[in-house]
Write an enzyme that holds these catalytic residues in place. Sequence first.
Site, PDB file in Angstrom:
ATOM      1  N   ARG A 262       0.857  -1.200   0.000  1.00 53.43           N
ATOM      2  CA  ARG A 262       0.000   0.000   0.000  1.00 53.43           C
ATOM      3  C   ARG A 262       0.889   1.245   0.000  1.00 53.43           C
ATOM      4  NH1 ARG A 262      -3.816   0.074   5.050  1.00 53.43           N
ATOM      5  NH2 ARG A 262      -5.000  -1.501   3.925  1.00 53.43           N
TER       6      ARG A 262
ATOM      7  N   ARG B 250      -1.500   7.036   9.451  1.00 57.53           N
ATOM      8  CA  ARG B 250      -1.541   6.492   8.084  1.00 57.53           C
ATOM      9  C   ARG B 250      -1.629   7.625   7.053  1.00 57.53           C
ATOM     10  NH1 ARG B 250      -3.780   1.132   8.201  1.00 57.53           N
ATOM     11  NH2 ARG B 250      -3.055   0.106  10.107  1.00 57.53           N
TER      12      ARG B 250
ATOM     13  N   LYS C 182      -3.451   1.785  14.910  1.00 58.78           N
ATOM     14  CA  LYS C 182      -3.472   2.656  13.736  1.00 58.78           C
ATOM     15  C   LYS C 182      -4.078   4.014  14.086  1.00 58.78           C
ATOM     16  CE  LYS C 182      -6.019  -0.215  11.288  1.00 58.78           C
ATOM     17  NZ  LYS C 182      -6.995  -0.863  10.381  1.00 58.78           N
TER      18      LYS C 182
ATOM     19  N   LYS D 170      -5.601   7.661  12.120  1.00 56.81           N
ATOM     20  CA  LYS D 170      -5.987   8.164  10.796  1.00 56.81           C
ATOM     21  C   LYS D 170      -6.383   9.631  10.839  1.00 56.81           C
ATOM     22  CE  LYS D 170      -7.332   3.669   9.123  1.00 56.81           C
ATOM     23  NZ  LYS D 170      -8.402   2.840   8.565  1.00 56.81           N
TER      24      LYS D 170
ATOM     25  N   CYS E  13     -15.349  -2.712   0.116  1.00 57.24           N
ATOM     26  CA  CYS E  13     -13.959  -2.984   0.484  1.00 57.24           C
ATOM     27  C   CYS E  13     -13.446  -4.163  -0.347  1.00 57.24           C
ATOM     28  CB  CYS E  13     -13.873  -3.312   1.964  1.00 57.24           C
ATOM     29  SG  CYS E  13     -14.596  -4.902   2.370  1.00 57.24           S
TER      30      CYS E  13
ATOM     31  N   CYS F 138      -8.221 -10.447   1.573  1.00 58.45           N
ATOM     32  CA  CYS F 138      -8.279  -9.972   2.954  1.00 58.45           C
ATOM     33  C   CYS F 138      -8.426 -11.131   3.934  1.00 58.45           C
ATOM     34  CB  CYS F 138      -9.450  -9.000   3.135  1.00 58.45           C
ATOM     35  SG  CYS F 138      -9.538  -8.447   4.844  1.00 58.45           S
TER      36      CYS F 138
ATOM     37  N   CYS G  53     -16.622  -7.553   6.464  1.00 63.77           N
ATOM     38  CA  CYS G  53     -16.595  -7.811   7.909  1.00 63.77           C
ATOM     39  C   CYS G  53     -16.860  -6.492   8.629  1.00 63.77           C
ATOM     40  CB  CYS G  53     -15.256  -8.441   8.319  1.00 63.77           C
ATOM     41  SG  CYS G  53     -13.948  -7.242   8.624  1.00 63.77           S
TER      42      CYS G  53
ATOM     43  N   CYS H  22     -13.944  -1.032   6.403  1.00 62.88           N
ATOM     44  CA  CYS H  22     -12.979  -0.386   5.508  1.00 62.88           C
ATOM     45  C   CYS H  22     -13.619   0.481   4.427  1.00 62.88           C
ATOM     46  CB  CYS H  22     -12.077  -1.434   4.875  1.00 62.88           C
ATOM     47  SG  CYS H  22     -11.101  -2.326   6.103  1.00 62.88           S
TER      48      CYS H  22
HETATM   49 FE1  SRM Z   1      -9.033  -1.433   6.391  1.00 60.08          FE
HETATM   50  C1  SRM Z   1      -7.776  -4.037   8.151  1.00 60.08           C
HETATM   51  C2  SRM Z   1      -8.295  -2.939   3.516  1.00 60.08           C
HETATM   52  C3  SRM Z   1      -9.619   1.446   4.780  1.00 60.08           C
HETATM   53  C4  SRM Z   1     -10.691  -0.264   9.162  1.00 60.08           C
HETATM   54  N1  SRM Z   1      -8.125  -3.168   5.931  1.00 60.08           N
HETATM   55  C5  SRM Z   1      -7.624  -4.083   6.793  1.00 60.08           C
HETATM   56  C6  SRM Z   1      -6.810  -5.151   6.065  1.00 60.08           C
HETATM   57  C7  SRM Z   1      -5.385  -4.715   6.020  1.00 60.08           C
HETATM   58  C8  SRM Z   1      -6.977  -6.585   6.601  1.00 60.08           C
HETATM   59  C9  SRM Z   1      -5.974  -7.096   7.594  1.00 60.08           C
HETATM   60  O1  SRM Z   1      -5.708  -6.431   8.620  1.00 60.08           O
HETATM   61  O2  SRM Z   1      -5.451  -8.185   7.365  1.00 60.08           O
HETATM   62  C10 SRM Z   1      -7.484  -5.055   4.664  1.00 60.08           C
HETATM   63  C11 SRM Z   1      -6.642  -5.510   3.483  1.00 60.08           C
HETATM   64  C12 SRM Z   1      -7.526  -6.051   2.395  1.00 60.08           C
HETATM   65  C13 SRM Z   1      -6.815  -6.324   1.136  1.00 60.08           C
HETATM   66  O3  SRM Z   1      -6.706  -7.498   0.754  1.00 60.08           O
HETATM   67  O4  SRM Z   1      -6.379  -5.392   0.479  1.00 60.08           O
HETATM   68  C14 SRM Z   1      -7.976  -3.625   4.673  1.00 60.08           C
HETATM   69  N2  SRM Z   1      -8.859  -0.834   4.511  1.00 60.08           N
HETATM   70  C15 SRM Z   1      -8.642  -1.623   3.448  1.00 60.08           C
HETATM   71  C16 SRM Z   1      -8.841  -0.880   2.150  1.00 60.08           C
HETATM   72  C17 SRM Z   1      -7.919  -1.345   1.032  1.00 60.08           C
HETATM   73  C18 SRM Z   1     -10.317  -1.012   1.745  1.00 60.08           C
HETATM   74  C19 SRM Z   1     -10.665  -0.581   0.343  1.00 60.08           C
HETATM   75  O5  SRM Z   1     -11.377  -1.349  -0.275  1.00 60.08           O
HETATM   76  O6  SRM Z   1     -10.265   0.493  -0.107  1.00 60.08           O
HETATM   77  C20 SRM Z   1      -8.607   0.550   2.644  1.00 60.08           C
HETATM   78  C21 SRM Z   1      -7.161   0.939   2.600  1.00 60.08           C
HETATM   79  C22 SRM Z   1      -6.976   2.341   3.037  1.00 60.08           C
HETATM   80  C23 SRM Z   1      -5.584   2.872   2.885  1.00 60.08           C
HETATM   81  O7  SRM Z   1      -5.194   3.176   1.751  1.00 60.08           O
HETATM   82  O8  SRM Z   1      -4.923   3.060   3.907  1.00 60.08           O
HETATM   83  C24 SRM Z   1      -9.050   0.422   4.084  1.00 60.08           C
HETATM   84  N3  SRM Z   1      -9.908   0.325   6.908  1.00 60.08           N
HETATM   85  C25 SRM Z   1     -10.157   1.351   6.046  1.00 60.08           C
HETATM   86  C26 SRM Z   1     -11.093   2.263   6.636  1.00 60.08           C
HETATM   87  C27 SRM Z   1     -11.663   3.510   5.977  1.00 60.08           C
HETATM   88  C28 SRM Z   1     -10.893   4.732   6.330  1.00 60.08           C
HETATM   89  O9  SRM Z   1      -9.862   4.640   7.008  1.00 60.08           O
HETATM   90  O10 SRM Z   1     -11.311   5.813   5.939  1.00 60.08           O
HETATM   91  C29 SRM Z   1     -11.407   1.767   7.886  1.00 60.08           C
HETATM   92  C30 SRM Z   1     -12.446   2.351   8.880  1.00 60.08           C
HETATM   93  C31 SRM Z   1     -11.964   3.552   9.591  1.00 60.08           C
HETATM   94  C32 SRM Z   1     -11.263   3.172  10.847  1.00 60.08           C
HETATM   95  O11 SRM Z   1     -10.082   2.832  10.782  1.00 60.08           O
HETATM   96  O12 SRM Z   1     -11.902   3.187  11.902  1.00 60.08           O
HETATM   97  C33 SRM Z   1     -10.656   0.550   8.054  1.00 60.08           C
HETATM   98  N4  SRM Z   1      -9.160  -2.019   8.344  1.00 60.08           N
HETATM   99  C34 SRM Z   1      -9.947  -1.421   9.304  1.00 60.08           C
HETATM  100  C35 SRM Z   1      -9.885  -2.214  10.497  1.00 60.08           C
HETATM  101  C36 SRM Z   1     -10.634  -1.920  11.830  1.00 60.08           C
HETATM  102  C37 SRM Z   1      -9.857  -0.992  12.686  1.00 60.08           C
HETATM  103  C38 SRM Z   1     -10.486  -0.813  14.052  1.00 60.08           C
HETATM  104  O13 SRM Z   1     -10.367   0.258  14.624  1.00 60.08           O
HETATM  105  O14 SRM Z   1     -11.067  -1.755  14.566  1.00 60.08           O
HETATM  106  C39 SRM Z   1      -9.049  -3.309  10.210  1.00 60.08           C
HETATM  107  C40 SRM Z   1      -8.664  -4.461  11.156  1.00 60.08           C
HETATM  108  C41 SRM Z   1      -7.646  -4.081  12.166  1.00 60.08           C
HETATM  109  O15 SRM Z   1      -7.045  -3.004  12.143  1.00 60.08           O
HETATM  110  O16 SRM Z   1      -7.443  -4.904  13.051  1.00 60.08           O
HETATM  111  C42 SRM Z   1      -8.622  -3.156   8.847  1.00 60.08           C
HETATM  112 FE1  SF4 Z   2     -11.197  -6.940   4.982  1.00 63.29          FE
HETATM  113 FE2  SF4 Z   2     -13.134  -6.404   6.671  1.00 63.29          FE
HETATM  114 FE3  SF4 Z   2     -11.633  -4.447   5.731  1.00 63.29          FE
HETATM  115 FE4  SF4 Z   2     -13.345  -5.593   4.150  1.00 63.29          FE
HETATM  116  S1  SF4 Z   2     -13.888  -4.452   5.992  1.00 63.29           S
HETATM  117  S2  SF4 Z   2     -11.180  -5.166   3.652  1.00 63.29           S
HETATM  118  S3  SF4 Z   2     -13.316  -7.682   4.846  1.00 63.29           S
HETATM  119  S4  SF4 Z   2     -10.933  -6.059   7.035  1.00 63.29           S
END
Ligand code: SRM
Ligand code: SF4
Length: 565
Positions: A73, A142, A204, A206, A425, A431, A470, A474
Amino acid sequence: MSKALSDVERIKAQSNRLRGTLTESLNNPVTGSIAPDDTTVIKFHGSYQQDDRDIREERRLQKLEPDYSFMIRTRLPGGVCTPAQWLALDALSQKYANGTLRLTTRQAFQLHGVVKTDLKQTMQGINAALIDTLAACGDVNRNVLCNPNPVDSRVHAEVYDWSVKLSEHLLPKTRAYYEVWLGEEKVGGGEEEPILRDTYLPRKFKTAIAVPPHNDVDVFAHDLGFIAILEGGKLVGFNVTVGGGMGATHGDDTTFPRLADVIGFCTPDQLLQVAENVVKIQRDFGDRSARKNSRLKYTIENRGIGWFMDALESRLEWKLGAARAYSFDHNGDRFGWVEGHDGKWHLTLYVDSGRVADRPGSAYLTGLREIACIHKGDLRLTANQNLIIAGVAAAERPQIDALVEKHGLGAFRTSTPLRLNALACVALPTCALAMAEAERYLPDFLTKVEQRLTVHGLTDTRIHLRITGCPNGCARPYLAEVALVGKGPGRYNLFIGGDTRGERLNVLFKENVDEQGALDALEPLLAAYGKLRQAKEPFGDFLVRSALVPAATRPTTVRRALQQV
Ligand code: SRM
Ligand code: SF4
């Protein structure tokens, strides 16, 4: 009694400033994976170890190790890149990844499917294009989001500059990234980390900057946000927001999505100081034992926003100003051509779930490659997974239009407003946390919802629909008017009642439904909306006004508690 630290804290502490044993892991020829602790360390470098979940079981039966590969990323503040950078990432994806580019909900690129033996070359290629991946993942600040809309270029350029400065100011200072990937001579560790200290942040973190009236960055979903305040067409400062976040865990009510609070106002030259001190409070008070309760939103929820304000102002040694008036009208993107104040043109293209790929009838990868070869402006990734071809001279528009036509990139003209505003997402197959499909399922589900909309005379209605595999959120589903949140294969929790400005959380409406269950649950709501809505009333607002969203769980709206806006 203090609680035991999470294992990730041990890994960070023992990592020698994020070096871990990454170099040894990369050189180990026996496996396609890296050492377990290094799977945590590598996140800070902008990469995740993954495996192809579509064939996981088959490989297990064949007694093969999972089909490991790495997602990379980028860090790309405000989502802005040059055509040359686009072409470089495209070429790297063809050579080392799965041949697609993924535009994320945080204005970054993801490459998927890079095998361990190609990881270093890919990282070097990205850096050669003057993009890095440092702190794109991990317990750090991030990628910083910023409204990419260049129509009001003067103010936008100024605000964008702040997003770059903010991103750089909060970066880890370790040289590990440059040693591991770019062959920089070893300094051996022990570098000063004045902001992040020895174990970085608890979780993390943001940050986003919004420029009203657009809230396309969903500023209230962020740990830290800045809302640009313009007076007389000039940037006078920013309202500060803290404590937003989306992630939750099914069945665990200690976790929840939360909208950020607006806590006051700062001038542009105070922005870095405010950001640094918010980060330091979270560094010192965030929960380092239970990772699912570690985000700033829980620190604030548990200790109170008043406590947080006191802590911030005592570190700053000055008080934030009263928050200034602002209003958001939308958190989606505008599509098509728009003329900027300087006479340059900007074209926003719709990209299906941000996946830039060649498909029958729409060759986004090839088309955008050809556009990047002739385009003289820049390219801007939106936080809604779309792309702006920005800064086009009027005389050059026909060439771009011809390529859009030739390669079938005109979905922004032909798709329904529902589709244009939808997000999904990545989810399966890459993922590791996905419980259900999202990106691969979105097009089909939208087609079925579109059929229902047509029945109710709502085809041209813009309803915000988001799907995640899930509850981690995201695609920021808890802000959508309709959301499916993955629960298990083919099963989702259905949420309804967000708004179209990113200012209200939706509520759980039906639990654990399959597709038919979700469509059946939506049917009477859409029928009522078709008949009873007021002029221009968005679906979510209609649901709330009509009390169709359960009263006991009325959506939370943005709180501007301490200062009057
Ligand atoms: Fe996310 C984890 C993809 C934006 C909340 N996110 C993941 C992981 C890395 C899975 C993992 O930990 O193994 C996913 C990788 C999937 C893959 O195969 O690519 C993943 N997140 C994404 C992306 C690619 C979704 C998309 O379709 O665009 C986004 C990448 C953003 C970037 O460029 O940095 C992405 N993730 C977000 C957002 C939206 C935002 O930030 O505006 C959120 C919700 C906002 C937030 O953080 O509260 C988000 N991702 C999470 C979480 C839950 C965090 C939490 O506080 O509980 C996880 C899981 C974790 O961190 O344990 C996670
Ligand atoms: Fe993976 Fe859940 Fe984030 Fe979708 S919402 S990319 S399933 S961690």
